[in-house]
Motif scaffolding. Structure first.
Motif, PDB file in Angstrom:
ATOM      1  N   CYS A   9       0.841  -1.200   0.000  1.00  0.00           N
ATOM      2  CA  CYS A   9       0.000   0.000   0.000  1.00  0.00           C
ATOM      3  C   CYS A   9       0.870   1.241   0.000  1.00  0.00           C
ATOM      4  O   CYS A   9       1.819   1.342   0.779  1.00  0.00           O
ATOM      5  N   GLU A  56      -1.367  -1.225  -3.965  1.00  0.00           N
ATOM      6  CA  GLU A  56      -2.619  -0.592  -3.552  1.00  0.00           C
ATOM      7  C   GLU A  56      -2.376   0.910  -3.446  1.00  0.00           C
ATOM      8  O   GLU A  56      -1.545   1.363  -2.660  1.00  0.00           O
ATOM      9  N   THR A  58      -3.806   4.212  -2.136  1.00  0.00           N
ATOM     10  CA  THR A  58      -4.795   4.659  -1.163  1.00  0.00           C
ATOM     11  C   THR A  58      -4.935   6.174  -1.254  1.00  0.00           C
ATOM     12  O   THR A  58      -3.970   6.911  -1.046  1.00  0.00           O
TER      13      THR A  58
END
Length: 122
Positions: A9, A56, A58
């Motif tokens: 992330c 990922e 975010t």
């Protein structure tokens, strides 16, 4: 017990800009998206058909200031089958931020300043 790497992330300020960067620089595409019901965050998983591991992205709606990456001593590594072509593409994009010819690698910086290492398939 068996563990497999699933994703990494990173937090981004401009989701569209980051998606475009990872699509253009590494050929990643949006695989999955999770959006908060109240619109406060969006998670976009970027990956390829060939590899189950994803990045990922975010995005947090209320975040306005850049993220503090500290000494930025972490990075995500990409192995590429045509190192010379990748280097040329990234050079044309103007995103190469560090090269180590002795080790045969280089790094690119994404829109938020995260470094990605590019290594030839050996």
């Amino acid at each position: 017990m068996k563990f497999n790497l699933y994703h990494t992330c990173i937090s981004v300020l401009d989701l569209d800009k980051s998606k475009k960067f990872y699509q253009e620089a590494f050929g990643l595409k949006e695989v999955r998206r999770i959006e908060a019901e109240d619109g406060s965050f969006i998670l976009v998983f970027m990956g390829t058909d060939e590899n189950p591991y994803m990045i990922e992205l975010t995005w947090v709606r209320d975040r306005k200031e850049p993220y503090d990456l500290g000494d930025n001593e972490i990075h995500i590594g990409f192995r590429v089958d045509d190192f010379e072509a990748a280097h040329k593409k990234h050079e044309e994009m103007g995103i190469i931020c560090f090269e180590n010819p002795k080790m045969g690698i280089y790094f690119v910086a994404d829109p938020d300043g995260y470094w990605m290492e590019v290594v030839p398939t050996r």
